[in-house]
Design a protein around this motif. Structure first.
Motif, PDB file in Angstrom:
ATOM      1  N   TYR A  90       0.859  -1.190   0.000  1.00  0.00           N
ATOM      2  CA  TYR A  90       0.000   0.000   0.000  1.00  0.00           C
ATOM      3  C   TYR A  90       0.895   1.240   0.000  1.00  0.00           C
ATOM      4  O   TYR A  90       1.614   1.495   0.970  1.00  0.00           O
ATOM      5  CB  TYR A  90      -0.906   0.004   1.232  1.00  0.00           C
ATOM      6  CG  TYR A  90      -1.867  -1.169   1.271  1.00  0.00           C
ATOM      7  CD1 TYR A  90      -3.048  -1.144   0.537  1.00  0.00           C
ATOM      8  CD2 TYR A  90      -1.586  -2.301   2.037  1.00  0.00           C
ATOM      9  CE1 TYR A  90      -3.937  -2.220   0.562  1.00  0.00           C
ATOM     10  CE2 TYR A  90      -2.462  -3.386   2.068  1.00  0.00           C
ATOM     11  CZ  TYR A  90      -3.630  -3.330   1.326  1.00  0.00           C
ATOM     12  OH  TYR A  90      -4.499  -4.392   1.357  1.00  0.00           O
ATOM     13  N   ASN A  91       0.840   1.995  -1.073  1.00  0.00           N
ATOM     14  CA  ASN A  91       1.745   3.138  -1.221  1.00  0.00           C
ATOM     15  C   ASN A  91       1.504   4.238  -0.197  1.00  0.00           C
ATOM     16  O   ASN A  91       2.402   5.045   0.056  1.00  0.00           O
ATOM     17  CB  ASN A  91       1.613   3.728  -2.631  1.00  0.00           C
ATOM     18  CG  ASN A  91       2.192   2.814  -3.698  1.00  0.00           C
ATOM     19  OD1 ASN A  91       3.068   1.990  -3.421  1.00  0.00           O
ATOM     20  ND2 ASN A  91       1.687   2.928  -4.921  1.00  0.00           N
ATOM     21  N   GLN A  92       0.305   4.278   0.399  1.00  0.00           N
ATOM     22  CA  GLN A  92      -0.041   5.384   1.281  1.00  0.00           C
ATOM     23  C   GLN A  92       0.378   5.173   2.736  1.00  0.00           C
ATOM     24  O   GLN A  92       0.211   6.073   3.567  1.00  0.00           O
ATOM     25  CB  GLN A  92      -1.569   5.647   1.246  1.00  0.00           C
ATOM     26  CG  GLN A  92      -2.116   6.008  -0.125  1.00  0.00           C
ATOM     27  CD  GLN A  92      -2.347   4.809  -1.025  1.00  0.00           C
ATOM     28  OE1 GLN A  92      -2.256   3.660  -0.566  1.00  0.00           O
ATOM     29  NE2 GLN A  92      -2.625   5.066  -2.291  1.00  0.00           N
ATOM     30  N   ILE A  93       0.887   3.997   3.065  1.00  0.00           N
ATOM     31  CA  ILE A  93       1.314   3.764   4.453  1.00  0.00           C
ATOM     32  C   ILE A  93       2.790   3.369   4.473  1.00  0.00           C
ATOM     33  O   ILE A  93       3.369   3.017   3.452  1.00  0.00           O
ATOM     34  CB  ILE A  93       0.459   2.676   5.150  1.00  0.00           C
ATOM     35  CG1 ILE A  93       0.663   1.309   4.481  1.00  0.00           C
ATOM     36  CG2 ILE A  93      -1.010   3.077   5.157  1.00  0.00           C
ATOM     37  CD1 ILE A  93      -0.045   0.176   5.214  1.00  0.00           C
ATOM     38  N   SER A  94       3.382   3.443   5.645  1.00  0.00           N
ATOM     39  CA  SER A  94       4.825   3.229   5.773  1.00  0.00           C
ATOM     40  C   SER A  94       5.194   1.751   5.726  1.00  0.00           C
ATOM     41  O   SER A  94       4.351   0.862   5.922  1.00  0.00           O
ATOM     42  CB  SER A  94       5.327   3.820   7.092  1.00  0.00           C
ATOM     43  OG  SER A  94       4.877   3.038   8.188  1.00  0.00           O
ATOM     44  N   GLU A 135       4.433   0.103   9.040  1.00  0.00           N
ATOM     45  CA  GLU A 135       3.039  -0.288   9.200  1.00  0.00           C
ATOM     46  C   GLU A 135       2.770  -1.632   8.518  1.00  0.00           C
ATOM     47  O   GLU A 135       2.020  -2.458   9.031  1.00  0.00           O
ATOM     48  CB  GLU A 135       2.106   0.793   8.633  1.00  0.00           C
ATOM     49  CG  GLU A 135       2.023   2.050   9.487  1.00  0.00           C
ATOM     50  CD  GLU A 135       1.531   1.755  10.897  1.00  0.00           C
ATOM     51  OE1 GLU A 135       0.557   0.980  11.041  1.00  0.00           O
ATOM     52  OE2 GLU A 135       2.138   2.278  11.841  1.00  0.00           O
ATOM     53  N   LYS A 171       8.807   5.920   6.083  1.00  0.00           N
ATOM     54  CA  LYS A 171       8.265   6.671   4.949  1.00  0.00           C
ATOM     55  C   LYS A 171       7.218   5.825   4.223  1.00  0.00           C
ATOM     56  O   LYS A 171       7.248   4.588   4.269  1.00  0.00           O
ATOM     57  CB  LYS A 171       9.387   7.047   3.983  1.00  0.00           C
ATOM     58  CG  LYS A 171      10.443   7.966   4.586  1.00  0.00           C
ATOM     59  CD  LYS A 171      11.548   8.255   3.576  1.00  0.00           C
ATOM     60  CE  LYS A 171      12.626   9.156   4.189  1.00  0.00           C
ATOM     61  NZ  LYS A 171      13.739   9.416   3.224  1.00  0.00           N
ATOM     62  N   ASN A 172       6.305   6.493   3.531  1.00  0.00           N
ATOM     63  CA  ASN A 172       5.306   5.770   2.748  1.00  0.00           C
ATOM     64  C   ASN A 172       5.976   4.955   1.651  1.00  0.00           C
ATOM     65  O   ASN A 172       6.927   5.412   1.013  1.00  0.00           O
ATOM     66  CB  ASN A 172       4.304   6.738   2.128  1.00  0.00           C
ATOM     67  CG  ASN A 172       3.375   7.343   3.171  1.00  0.00           C
ATOM     68  OD1 ASN A 172       3.358   6.909   4.324  1.00  0.00           O
ATOM     69  ND2 ASN A 172       2.606   8.339   2.776  1.00  0.00           N
ATOM     70  N   THR A 173       5.475   3.766   1.413  1.00  0.00           N
ATOM     71  CA  THR A 173       6.134   2.878   0.458  1.00  0.00           C
ATOM     72  C   THR A 173       6.060   3.392  -0.974  1.00  0.00           C
ATOM     73  O   THR A 173       6.809   2.937  -1.839  1.00  0.00           O
ATOM     74  CB  THR A 173       5.528   1.460   0.526  1.00  0.00           C
ATOM     75  OG1 THR A 173       4.130   1.534   0.225  1.00  0.00           O
ATOM     76  CG2 THR A 173       5.725   0.866   1.900  1.00  0.00           C
ATOM     77  N   THR A 231       7.187   5.996  -1.946  1.00  0.00           N
ATOM     78  CA  THR A 231       8.447   6.709  -2.208  1.00  0.00           C
ATOM     79  C   THR A 231       9.623   5.748  -2.375  1.00  0.00           C
ATOM     80  O   THR A 231      10.739   6.185  -2.639  1.00  0.00           O
ATOM     81  CB  THR A 231       8.762   7.680  -1.050  1.00  0.00           C
ATOM     82  OG1 THR A 231       9.040   6.920   0.148  1.00  0.00           O
ATOM     83  CG2 THR A 231       7.591   8.618  -0.785  1.00  0.00           C
TER      84      THR A 231
END
Length: 302
Positions: free
Chosen positions: A89-93, A96, A127-129, A131
């Motif tokens: 999920y690109n929006q979470i680290s 997480e 950092k969010n994945t 990136t």
């Protein structure tokens, strides 16, 4: 311990897996090697029960089978498959993601920080994945598999997108998991790397699972079994076989010629070397047949 018993899978009238029977033991790393489309991923999906085989069954620890939903839940607490990068999920680290996997498999929370440190992920794990680079995403997928801490771990092309340093690092972690009694099944195209740490290696062809030692007896013997030479003409090969008629000689599609010297004494090896030298062959390597050699022979690829 996990057993595959008479597994058969057919797609569109074609046998993707044909009566596959094999036992995988605790504390063992298994390598699966084959060109794309020959059944590696299908085999792993059968183990996970994502694909129902047309015949046969998966048996875990001599008793658990995919006979009902309750058993499937029990097996999936003991068997996991490394996620694909598309599962992130690109929006979470990254952290997480590790917490989710740790929670799903009820593993020890301390494994999260230990794995982050071991894989050198501290600088970006929060950092969010979205990136992350390809290599960072691959390391995260591997870390998610590790924090699940299951008895059986399935990994399809775990080394994809990794530089040599991280390939070696992950290889060391796989060996560590083996020492902890895990069963690790790795599908990989990095043959030289796989050969270093896998206890058993299987090729897949025509729906069958074939152990490398059955193709090349003595493959895992740590002694000189093969002489590798290049630029061998058909005439030279013919003359060599006249001089050494009981010696097996095979030229690979890539042009390398392998001379089987398994069981030869120093005197016999000396005679082979003297013949090659007399015929102006200077590029000579003594060693053992490699996994890459066997792959080229078995699948006839240059």
């Amino acid at each position: 311990m996990m057993e595959l018993k008479n597994i058969g899978v057919r797609f569109s009238g074609r046998d993707v897996l044909k009566d596959v029977s094999v036992m995988f033991h605790s504390g063992e790393i298994i390598g699966l090697v084959a060109p794309n489309g020959t059944g590696k991923s299908t085999l792993m999906n059968v183990i996970m029960n994502y694909i129902n085989p047309n015949s046969g069954k998966v048996i875990l620890n001599d008793e658990l089978e995919y006979t009902n939903k309750k058993n499937e839940v029990k097996i999936h607490q003991l068997v996991s498959m490394m996620p694909d990068q598309s599962d992130l999920y690109n929006q979470i680290s990254g952290k997480e993601h590790l917490k989710i996997y740790s929670s799903m498999w009820n593993s020890q929370p301390k494994l999260i920080d230990e794995t982050i440190k071991e894989l050198g992920m501290s600088s970006y794990i929060n950092k969010n994945t979205g990136t992350y680079s390809l290599g960072m995403r691959q390391r995260l997928c591997f870390a998610m598999q590790i924090v699940s801490d299951t008895q059986v771990m399935l990994m399809d092309e775990v080394m994809n997108g990794l530089d040599p340093t991280h390939v070696e690092l992950i290889s060391q972690i796989l060996v560590k998991k083996k020492s902890e009694g895990k069963t690790v099944i790795v599908a990989s195209h990095l043959l030289e790397n796989l050969e270093k740490y896998a206890d058993r290696i299987f090729f897949m062809k025509n729906g069958e699972l074939i152990q490398v030692n059955d193709i090349s007896p003595g493959f895992d013997v740590r002694e000189i079994t093969t002489v590798r030479v290049t630029d061998v003409t058909d005439t030279l090969k013919e003359n060599f076989l006249k001089e050494f008629p009981k010696t097996n000689v095979q030229t690979l599609p890539n042009g390398t010629t392998l001379i089987d010297v398994q069981g030869y004494g120093s005197g016999e090896l000396g005679n082979v070397l003297a013949f090659l030298k007399a015929n102006h062959i200077t590029e000579v390597n003594f060693g053992k047949v490699t996994l890459g050699d066997l792959y080229s022979m078995y699948y006839q690829e240059g």
